[in-house]
Motif scaffolding. Sequence first.
Motif, PDB file in Angstrom:
ATOM      1  N   MET A  54       0.822  -1.220   0.000  1.00  0.00           N
ATOM      2  CA  MET A  54       0.000   0.000   0.000  1.00  0.00           C
ATOM      3  C   MET A  54       0.851   1.263   0.000  1.00  0.00           C
ATOM      4  N   GLY A  55       2.022   1.187   0.663  1.00  0.00           N
ATOM      5  CA  GLY A  55       2.874   2.362   0.760  1.00  0.00           C
ATOM      6  C   GLY A  55       3.171   2.804   2.176  1.00  0.00           C
ATOM      7  N   TYR A  56       2.714   2.031   3.162  1.00  0.00           N
ATOM      8  CA  TYR A  56       3.101   2.350   4.540  1.00  0.00           C
ATOM      9  C   TYR A  56       4.605   2.164   4.693  1.00  0.00           C
ATOM     10  N   ALA A  57       5.215   3.003   5.534  1.00  0.00           N
ATOM     11  CA  ALA A  57       6.669   2.972   5.706  1.00  0.00           C
ATOM     12  C   ALA A  57       7.096   2.177   6.936  1.00  0.00           C
ATOM     13  N   PHE A  58       6.257   2.159   7.971  1.00  0.00           N
ATOM     14  CA  PHE A  58       6.629   1.459   9.198  1.00  0.00           C
ATOM     15  C   PHE A  58       5.380   1.027   9.955  1.00  0.00           C
ATOM     16  N   VAL A  59       5.577   0.205  10.964  1.00  0.00           N
ATOM     17  CA  VAL A  59       4.448  -0.260  11.765  1.00  0.00           C
ATOM     18  C   VAL A  59       4.644   0.100  13.234  1.00  0.00           C
ATOM     19  N   GLU A  60       3.520   0.167  13.918  1.00  0.00           N
ATOM     20  CA  GLU A  60       3.480   0.187  15.366  1.00  0.00           C
ATOM     21  C   GLU A  60       2.723  -1.075  15.776  1.00  0.00           C
ATOM     22  N   ALA A  61       3.395  -1.952  16.475  1.00  0.00           N
ATOM     23  CA  ALA A  61       2.798  -3.238  16.833  1.00  0.00           C
ATOM     24  C   ALA A  61       1.814  -3.088  17.984  1.00  0.00           C
ATOM     25  N   ALA A  62       0.909  -4.052  18.082  1.00  0.00           N
ATOM     26  CA  ALA A  62       0.002  -4.155  19.229  1.00  0.00           C
ATOM     27  C   ALA A  62      -0.149  -5.631  19.563  1.00  0.00           C
ATOM     28  N   GLY A  63       0.990  -6.354  19.460  1.00  0.00           N
ATOM     29  CA  GLY A  63       0.920  -7.796  19.642  1.00  0.00           C
ATOM     30  C   GLY A  63       2.100  -8.367  20.391  1.00  0.00           C
ATOM     31  N   TYR A  64       2.626  -7.614  21.372  1.00  0.00           N
ATOM     32  CA  TYR A  64       3.736  -8.139  22.166  1.00  0.00           C
ATOM     33  C   TYR A  64       3.196  -9.005  23.304  1.00  0.00           C
ATOM     34  N   SER A  65       3.846 -10.158  23.503  1.00  0.00           N
ATOM     35  CA  SER A  65       3.499 -11.030  24.619  1.00  0.00           C
ATOM     36  C   SER A  65       4.648 -11.985  24.898  1.00  0.00           C
ATOM     37  N   ASP A  66       5.129 -11.960  26.129  1.00  0.00           N
ATOM     38  CA  ASP A  66       6.113 -12.923  26.604  1.00  0.00           C
ATOM     39  C   ASP A  66       7.329 -13.040  25.680  1.00  0.00           C
ATOM     40  N   GLY A  67       7.868 -11.896  25.297  1.00  0.00           N
ATOM     41  CA  GLY A  67       9.091 -11.891  24.503  1.00  0.00           C
ATOM     42  C   GLY A  67       8.905 -12.050  23.015  1.00  0.00           C
ATOM     43  N   GLN A  68       7.653 -12.156  22.557  1.00  0.00           N
ATOM     44  CA  GLN A  68       7.391 -12.360  21.131  1.00  0.00           C
ATOM     45  C   GLN A  68       6.424 -11.310  20.593  1.00  0.00           C
ATOM     46  N   PHE A  69       6.422 -11.181  19.272  1.00  0.00           N
ATOM     47  CA  PHE A  69       5.513 -10.282  18.582  1.00  0.00           C
ATOM     48  C   PHE A  69       4.650 -11.099  17.634  1.00  0.00           C
ATOM     49  N   TYR A  70       3.367 -11.136  17.903  1.00  0.00           N
ATOM     50  CA  TYR A  70       2.449 -11.920  17.093  1.00  0.00           C
ATOM     51  C   TYR A  70       2.919 -13.369  16.962  1.00  0.00           C
ATOM     52  N   GLY A  71       3.435 -13.875  18.081  1.00  0.00           N
ATOM     53  CA  GLY A  71       3.890 -15.258  18.109  1.00  0.00           C
ATOM     54  C   GLY A  71       5.240 -15.497  17.459  1.00  0.00           C
ATOM     55  N   MET A  72       5.927 -14.438  17.059  1.00  0.00           N
ATOM     56  CA  MET A  72       7.238 -14.561  16.412  1.00  0.00           C
ATOM     57  C   MET A  72       8.325 -13.972  17.293  1.00  0.00           C
ATOM     58  N   SER A  73       9.532 -14.497  17.162  1.00  0.00           N
ATOM     59  CA  SER A  73      10.663 -13.911  17.884  1.00  0.00           C
ATOM     60  C   SER A  73      10.891 -12.492  17.380  1.00  0.00           C
ATOM     61  N   PRO A  74      11.542 -11.642  18.166  1.00  0.00           N
ATOM     62  CA  PRO A  74      11.826 -10.278  17.704  1.00  0.00           C
ATOM     63  C   PRO A  74      12.539 -10.253  16.349  1.00  0.00           C
ATOM     64  N   GLU A  75      13.503 -11.145  16.194  1.00  0.00           N
ATOM     65  CA  GLU A  75      14.280 -11.179  14.948  1.00  0.00           C
ATOM     66  C   GLU A  75      13.417 -11.617  13.758  1.00  0.00           C
ATOM     67  N   LYS A  76      12.559 -12.609  13.983  1.00  0.00           N
ATOM     68  CA  LYS A  76      11.719 -13.116  12.889  1.00  0.00           C
ATOM     69  C   LYS A  76      10.694 -12.070  12.468  1.00  0.00           C
ATOM     70  N   PHE A  77      10.100 -11.397  13.450  1.00  0.00           N
ATOM     71  CA  PHE A  77       9.098 -10.384  13.109  1.00  0.00           C
ATOM     72  C   PHE A  77       9.760  -9.202  12.387  1.00  0.00           C
ATOM     73  N   ASN A  78      10.932  -8.801  12.836  1.00  0.00           N
ATOM     74  CA  ASN A  78      11.652  -7.722  12.167  1.00  0.00           C
ATOM     75  C   ASN A  78      11.986  -8.111  10.728  1.00  0.00           C
ATOM     76  N   LYS A  79      12.375  -9.347  10.534  1.00  0.00           N
ATOM     77  CA  LYS A  79      12.716  -9.821   9.182  1.00  0.00           C
ATOM     78  C   LYS A  79      11.485  -9.810   8.278  1.00  0.00           C
ATOM     79  N   LEU A  80      10.332 -10.216   8.822  1.00  0.00           N
ATOM     80  CA  LEU A  80       9.092 -10.187   8.049  1.00  0.00           C
ATOM     81  C   LEU A  80       8.783  -8.769   7.587  1.00  0.00           C
ATOM     82  N   LEU A  81       8.944  -7.824   8.479  1.00  0.00           N
ATOM     83  CA  LEU A  81       8.677  -6.431   8.125  1.00  0.00           C
ATOM     84  C   LEU A  81       9.661  -5.918   7.081  1.00  0.00           C
ATOM     85  N   SER A  82      10.942  -6.112   7.335  1.00  0.00           N
ATOM     86  CA  SER A  82      11.962  -5.566   6.430  1.00  0.00           C
ATOM     87  C   SER A  82      11.867  -6.180   5.038  1.00  0.00           C
ATOM     88  N   SER A  83      11.463  -7.446   4.960  1.00  0.00           N
ATOM     89  CA  SER A  83      11.333  -8.085   3.646  1.00  0.00           C
ATOM     90  C   SER A  83      10.162  -7.514   2.858  1.00  0.00           C
TER      91      SER A  83
END
Length: 282
Positions: A54-83
């Motif tokens: 769509m053209g969004y540049a960045f996200v603000e998450a609302a899915g942090y829980s117990d060290g993960q974001f939307y069930g993903m590790s910090p590194e995995k979620f960051n990789k999903l976004l950057s890709s």
Amino acid sequence: MIRHLAIMGIVLITLTLMNICAQKAEKSIGIQLWSVRDDMKKDAAATIKQLGEMGYAFVEAAGYSDGQFYGMSPEKFNKLLSSNGLSFTASHCGHPLPDKEQWEATMQWWDKCIDAHARAGVKYIVQASMDKKGYGSLADLKRYCDYFNAVGEKCNAKGIRFGYHNHDKEFEEVDGMVRYDYMLQNTDPDKVMFQLDLYWIMKGGKEATAYFEQYPKRFELWHVKDEMELGQSGKMNFEPIFKKAALAGMKDIIVEVERYNYPPLESVERSLSFLMEAPYVK
């Protein structure tokens, strides 16, 4: 003929992607993922892909829980976004005000939380609300301010800014004092910034620009929001607010849509288009 059509299709796709990149370079606009919460639950990867396209540049998450974001590790979620061409700029998360007996356990919770966000490359952690203590007496609100200062100090140590996001109750008076003013006056600007929700301050009966004048440079993040999609209610006059962006100290703007006339993904795309086309949004 078929080859010609295929080439034309490739050209159109290329031009679309170039336009998205040009938009992103021109205006950096984020999306609060709470806006598409059901889509994130169904298929986070596909949802992130659509937001990037769509053209969004960045996200603000609302899915942090117990060290993960939307069930993903910090590194995995960051990789999903950057890709998908997105940065992980901000995150809504938090913990209620602890009593004395729970203070150490709560600080340990924050240590784990902040560490996860640092690993994900997040710039801002924002507590989205307070529990009922925050909307009680000024004494309890002072305890919240002291608590936020302590959390902000921990965030600073990891290179992250800590902030608070308002709703409309913050603009009610308690003991002759507007809660939001009390919070601004009793938090350390070096430790606590404020994410101003432009819709909720309007619902609370206050003017964003008046707060920029009284408390300059305190409002580093904005939630740009309307009753539904941006620009459709006729109740929000964004232009004078954006003209005071420098005075406010605004660093980033984030779209949030909580009620919809259309499917959520279409709603956030329409809202992005509204800001992309608005000449006062730089």
